[in-house]
Scaffold this active site. Sequence first.
Site, PDB file in Angstrom:
ATOM      1  CB  THR A  49      -0.988   0.065   1.188  1.00 13.47           C
ATOM      2  OG1 THR A  49      -1.560   1.362   1.209  1.00 13.47           O
ATOM      3  CG2 THR A  49      -0.330  -0.176   2.528  1.00 13.47           C
ATOM      4  CB  VAL A  50       0.910   4.275  -2.200  1.00 14.73           C
ATOM      5  CG1 VAL A  50       1.331   3.548  -3.475  1.00 14.73           C
ATOM      6  CG2 VAL A  50      -0.554   4.651  -2.234  1.00 14.73           C
ATOM      7  CG  ASP A  51      -2.860   4.943   1.441  1.00  9.02           C
ATOM      8  OD1 ASP A  51      -2.529   5.952   0.799  1.00  9.02           O
ATOM      9  OD2 ASP A  51      -3.911   4.309   1.219  1.00  9.02           O
ATOM     10  CG  MET A  92      -2.406   9.824  -4.141  1.00  7.48           C
ATOM     11  SD  MET A  92      -2.222   8.167  -4.854  1.00  7.48           S
ATOM     12  CE  MET A  92      -3.352   8.274  -6.255  1.00  7.48           C
ATOM     13  CG  LEU A  96       1.324  11.540 -13.307  1.00  7.47           C
ATOM     14  CD1 LEU A  96       2.068  12.775 -13.812  1.00  7.47           C
ATOM     15  CD2 LEU A  96       1.040  10.596 -14.439  1.00  7.47           C
TER      16      LEU A  96
END
Lengths: 421, 421
Positions: free
Chosen positions: A143-145, A191, A299
């Site tokens: 997860t990018v989070d 984000m 992106l």
Amino acid sequence: MPKTKNAFYAQSGGVTAVINASACGVIETARKYKNKIGKVYAGRNGIIGALTEDLIDTSRESASAIAALKHTPSGAFGSCRYKLKSIEEHRAQYERLIEVFKAHDIGYFFYNGGGDSADTCLKVSQLSEKMGYPIVAVHVPKTVDNDLPITDNCPGFGSVAKYIAVSTREASFDVASMAKTSTKVFVLEVMGRHAGWIAAAGGLASTKDTEIPIVILFPEVTFDKEKFLARVDELVKKHGYCSVVVSEGVKGPDGKFLSDQGLRDAFGHAQLGGVAPVVANMIKEGLNLKYHWGVADYLQRAARHIASKADVDQAYAVGKAGVEFAVKGNNAVMPAIQRVSSKPYKWKIAMAPLAKVANVEKMMPKDFITPDGFGITAKCRQYLEPLIKGEDYPPYKDGLPQYVRLKNVPVKKKLKTEFKV
Amino acid sequence: MPKTKNAFYAQSGGVTAVINASACGVIETARKYKNKIGKVYAGRNGIIGALTEDLIDTSRESASAIAALKHTPSGAFGSCRYKLKSIEEHRAQYERLIEVFKAHDIGYFFYNGGGDSADTCLKVSQLSEKMGYPIVAVHVPKTVDNDLPITDNCPGFGSVAKYIAVSTREASFDVASMAKTSTKVFVLEVMGRHAGWIAAAGGLASTKDTEIPIVILFPEVTFDKEKFLARVDELVKKHGYCSVVVSEGVKGPDGKFLSDQGLRDAFGHAQLGGVAPVVANMIKEGLNLKYHWGVADYLQRAARHIASKADVDQAYAVGKAGVEFAVKGNNAVMPAIQRVSSKPYKWKIAMAPLAKVANVEKMMPKDFITPDGFGITAKCRQYLEPLIKGEDYPPYKDGLPQYVRLKNVPVKKKLKTEFKV
């Protein structure tokens, strides 16, 4: 010797620059355990592929195609945003999973995703105990989070962090050049609805040998317009320019997203905007400074061309370890990254119980944010820095990165029944 | 043997990922002509540095610092948006330039910029003839807009084109993975108020071996909402997803920028938005498809980390050639890139008369856009492809590109007079 079982692997939630590197780790490692794992069937579009018996035969892919997953962003088998209900709430769903798993002799379940996916994986892991179907379920973190607990960091995050740090540095150099007669503030939206991990990475752009005036707006800190404008004003007066990194999740004192400004077009239609233009507009109105703004959006999480080497290595490692845990019979676990030391950066893979991962969100520690609420502390920097280390460039052809597209050959359906998702 | 003269060099207009590579070409080459060129003085913030006698002594920079300019984005000496009036209109300005040039024994003038800067350079070149001050003025081309005439392409454009092509490919892979249950359209806003060169580069993301459904919105094509939505609908039905690359300069049938939607916030304040959210909103309202949108803004022109090797080489070459032209006494000229062949890509530097460059804008040829107005033709691809070729990675330290910051030591002022710009 134990009987060979097939494995199910799927990708879930928002994809990343390195989730395919985990897929590569799973598939390449499974191919080494031929005495335990038969074929790896990938679910087309996550768990939906299992429910609808839409399986992909990864054994039809060449070794080089699978290897190329390591440098290909996005989810090669398709992802989904789909959360299973509990066994008690929706027993039919689990009966269907068992039906499909039985039909294809699936005894291993690898689910590659974030918090929601850990929950799905945990539910599947309970098929053995609650419904008598023997399965070994392993969650492969992604997860990018960066909000999964237990693991020191989440594969996918390091590459976004690197992209944001690099982009912030580059755009800051740009605005510094323009500031004398033109743009003085650059605003970058990143984000992070709930946690400011990605926004924090913007702070990495400024280092001792390359100092850059940066204001970070975290979702953890209630937006204070006056204080914010005062800070921007101060930095522009001192340095001639500044950059603002703003998390999409920043909220005002009213608890509403700052991006939710009730924008209407000339006809009164509601317009869905980002938070960057809102912040930029405040700077224009409040300080009369010329600005530019950008929104990184997809992106940032797709930017395999500037992925962090540490992240790629870890994404592969959790896939590999997931298979190693599974063949030893460990059900309901997740490979977690354990930091051994920050300088030099050393890490290893540990085994975390899935029950402690699912539905727990790891927030940024309070002492990672400076007291004024606009920057990162030395402690935060020490945590983040190793995660963006190293470059791992994909191969190029005619100026473009060569990302693989698999053949994704479907497994012949064995069931006559359909299942509506 | 001719007397040695000092040189003035400055950067003007929007900066790029490679304008410093041109600076590197100018300074390194000037250092080789010690019998003709004394010192290179850089103007702080373009021509403003000359007018205000704010000069930087580049001889105080080490060879390695100057070499590092080749991999550093932005304008190392500061840029400006400032256009000189004609000699007839504002004689005092030119008298001031002569005063400063005389005081610092400047006989060479290198101006690094786009169309407006070519105009400035042309006016300075007329100091010899019109006002009797001997100067050799050379324009060093730079512009991400790719709109200078005579030269086959402009340094700075190739790297933006590469960034947009790579980003479009990466984001398209992302949206393709998400399309089953979530986002189906990704909208990317790119630069280009007047010409669609940068938007066209988005089309490069789709190649024979990696086809991607892309809709390009060019400023050259009047926006037709119905036709656009029909095209998006068609592609999403066929491929499950699509990407839209929209130029900031797209205009509607009323001749107004599409981004200019008269947006108001809840208090009735005007909001300055981009065109990406406008287009995204249309897709939501018209087709009920989930979307994401990004705005590349400064990131695209500052992205030295993914610069085109061809672009870096050409940016250096025009700086170098500029000096070579100047020491031979060529006044009022510009090094232009001449394409010798596309496959394999071969180019050389020619000498263009500045009078034919200044104030002429090169638009995209009509036959570079497909008849439906949404794509690039094979001819366009053949033109663009070589410009993004090759990678030229900067050095990294701790995960971040190491960009140089010069000492920028000021030259001691010799004049007692001030000049207001």
